[in-house]
Design an enzyme around this catalytic site. Structure first.
Site, PDB file in Angstrom:
ATOM      1  N   ARG A  60       0.842  -1.210   0.000  1.00  0.00           N
ATOM      2  CA  ARG A  60       0.000   0.000   0.000  1.00  0.00           C
ATOM      3  C   ARG A  60       0.869   1.249   0.000  1.00  0.00           C
ATOM      4  O   ARG A  60       0.457   2.310  -0.468  1.00  0.00           O
ATOM      5  CB  ARG A  60      -0.961   0.002   1.199  1.00  0.00           C
ATOM      6  N   TYR A 113     -11.535  19.883 -14.832  1.00  0.00           N
ATOM      7  CA  TYR A 113     -12.157  18.564 -15.051  1.00  0.00           C
ATOM      8  C   TYR A 113     -13.357  18.396 -14.112  1.00  0.00           C
ATOM      9  O   TYR A 113     -13.306  18.828 -12.950  1.00  0.00           O
ATOM     10  CB  TYR A 113     -11.091  17.497 -14.775  1.00  0.00           C
ATOM     11  N   ASP A 185      -2.797  20.723 -13.383  1.00  0.00           N
ATOM     12  CA  ASP A 185      -3.187  19.458 -14.017  1.00  0.00           C
ATOM     13  C   ASP A 185      -2.654  19.492 -15.448  1.00  0.00           C
ATOM     14  O   ASP A 185      -3.103  20.281 -16.271  1.00  0.00           O
ATOM     15  CB  ASP A 185      -4.715  19.313 -13.986  1.00  0.00           C
ATOM     16  N   LYS A 210      -4.930   8.632 -19.208  1.00  0.00           N
ATOM     17  CA  LYS A 210      -5.142   9.215 -20.535  1.00  0.00           C
ATOM     18  C   LYS A 210      -3.893   9.047 -21.405  1.00  0.00           C
ATOM     19  O   LYS A 210      -3.592   7.951 -21.813  1.00  0.00           O
ATOM     20  CB  LYS A 210      -5.542  10.691 -20.378  1.00  0.00           C
TER      21      LYS A 210
HETATM   22  C1  LIG Z   1      -9.619  12.118 -16.747  1.00  0.00           C
HETATM   23  C2  LIG Z   1      -9.094  13.332 -16.115  1.00  0.00           C
HETATM   24  C3  LIG Z   1      -8.932  13.407 -14.728  1.00  0.00           C
HETATM   25  C4  LIG Z   1      -9.331  12.276 -13.806  1.00  0.00           C
HETATM   26  O1  LIG Z   1      -8.565  11.145 -14.038  1.00  0.00           O
HETATM   27  P1  LIG Z   1      -9.053   9.635 -13.714  1.00  0.00           P
HETATM   28  O2  LIG Z   1      -7.850   8.825 -14.034  1.00  0.00           O
HETATM   29  O3  LIG Z   1     -10.226   9.359 -14.605  1.00  0.00           O
HETATM   30  O4  LIG Z   1      -9.437   9.595 -12.288  1.00  0.00           O
HETATM   31  C5  LIG Z   1      -8.399  14.563 -14.202  1.00  0.00           C
HETATM   32  N1  LIG Z   1      -8.041  15.603 -14.977  1.00  0.00           N
HETATM   33  C6  LIG Z   1      -8.198  15.570 -16.318  1.00  0.00           C
HETATM   34  C7  LIG Z   1      -7.796  16.749 -17.121  1.00  0.00           C
HETATM   35  C8  LIG Z   1      -8.717  14.440 -16.940  1.00  0.00           C
HETATM   36  O5  LIG Z   1      -8.884  14.411 -18.272  1.00  0.00           O
END
Ligand SMILES: *Cc1c(COP(=O)(O)O)cnc(C)c1O
Length: 394
Positions: A60, A113, A185, A210
């Protein structure tokens, strides 16, 4: 391996962070599924457990496969330290929960997001944290909000799904002017196209689900930046328990090896598609920061080395037209993810902004006739023909 920080990012994606964990002359990183790590020698066990010596104790907390993933992205983003989480939202929520306390104030923008936005509008306020979300393209208004006092400035650029661009240099300076921690982000741009830490940000967060993974087969998140902050996030995540699974870490690592060539191809495809759509009579608007017509094209060019592969466009006829158009695409998954090798499309109403009402989407400048398009690595001629056909029959 020689000093990896000297290498081009494309080479780091392939080699970075791996050597230390290769086993028995294997050329590939092992997937270590072991939940715990055994120490016959008490002194050594104690040193590792208390952080005096390097090593792993319990899955963990840390894991060798996960450590390679963290090190690769750390090298790419140019940060002091990195820690990971089970998803992008786990990385983001753990970061905010680890760094904020009741009475703190967060400044961010309206276009983050969807899940992040819910943290700001719902969950964090319930812990006594004030979150003010400012108009994304109004830089002076964001600067004013920050100057009124701010503990954490949270930025995301380009935004989802309208591809608005935030002025990172100006806003990071504003945040640091009031000693705020600045978090960016970087999911849409990736470190191949934008390096927020080099522009002064304290932390970068990612949904590795992504582009970093790139194959839509593993969830993951990561936080990179100042080691004192990363340590706090790590300590919170360790207890919160949203740990990245070793198999997911392996899939993300394998995906990252082709990050550079995937993104080059995807950005070329996105540019050609955006140019084609802009000239199409049934398309009323195209959002892509690489287009000269994008209101912040110059700003994007000044802080990004590439414009990425995300675009969105509005079709004449609104949501009804979108409903007619989507089924005719042959080379696109109609799905909620993005950044994969396959082209993926979706309307904000079912993807990024599923939590909002049509009125809330309109207030964010998201028309109901919008389609988010994540260009894949297919041949551009096939993608253009697919779009032309689907637009023709709509
Ligand atoms: C998809 C996404 C998230 C969240 O990510 P997950 O892996 O789905 O939890 C956060 N920020 C952006 C810009 C995203 O495209």
């Amino acid at each position: 391996m020689s000093d990896l920080s000297e290498l081009d990012a494309a080479s780091v994606t392939v080699w970075g962070g791996e050597e230390r964990y290769l086993l028995d002359r294997a050329t590939q990183v092992p997937v270590v599924h072991s939940v715990a790590f055994g120490y016959p020698d008490f002194e050594e066990w104690y040193d590792v457990a208390t952080g005096v010596a390097e090593g792993h104790i319990y899955g963990r907390n840390t894991n060798p496969t996960v450590a390679v993933f963290e090190e690769k992205i750390r090298l790419l983003e140019g940060g002091e330290a990195a820690t990971s989480a089970s998803t992008g939202m786990a990385a983001i929520s753990n970061t905010l929960h680890a760094l904020l306390r009741p009475g703190n104030r967060v400044v961010s923008v309206k276009d983050t997001y969807g899940g992040t936005s819910l943290l700001f509008t719902d969950f964090l306020p319930s812990f006594g944290i004030t979150c003010d979300l400012i108009d994304t393209t109004d830089t002076p208004a964001i600067e004013r909000a920050v100057s009124e006092g701010c503990d954490l400035l949270y930025l995301e650029t380009p935004t989802n799904p309208t591809l608005k661009v935030l002025d990172l240099r100006r806003l990071i300076a504003a945040g640091h002017g009031v000693n705020a921690t600045v978090v960016v982000d970087n999911t849409f741009a990736t470190p191949m196209n934008q390096l927020p830490l080099a522009l002064g940000a304290d932390l970068v967060v990612h949904s590795a689900t992504k582009f970093l993974g790139g194959h839509a087969d593993a969830l993951g998140g990561v936080v990179v930046g100042r080691s004192d902050l990363v340590k706090k996030v790590y300590q919170y995540r360790e207890i919160n328990g949203a740990t990245l699974d070793p198999m997911a870490a392996y899939l993300l690592l394998r995906g990252m090896k082709t990050l550079q060539i995937r993104l080059e191809r995807q950005a070329e495809n996105a540019m050609a598609i955006a140019t084609f759509l802009e000239a199409h009579p049934k398309v009323t608007r195209v959002n892509y920061p690489g287009l000269a017509s994008h209101p912040q094209h110059e700003l994007a060019a000044s802080q990004m080395t590439g414009f990425g592969s995300m675009l969105s466009f509005a079709i004449d006829g609104g949501l009804e037209a979108v409903k007619g158009f989507l089924p005719h695409l042959k080379l696109a998954h109609r799905a909620a993810n993005l950044g994969a090798v396959e082209t993926t499309v979706g309307p904000p109403a079912t993807t990024s902004h599923v939590e909002c009402t049509p009125q809330e989407r309109a207030a964010l400048g998201i028309p109901e006739g919008l389609v988010r398009y994540s260009a894949g690595i297919e041949h551009v001629d096939d993608l253009l023909a697919d779009l032309a056909h689907a637009l023709e029959v709509v």
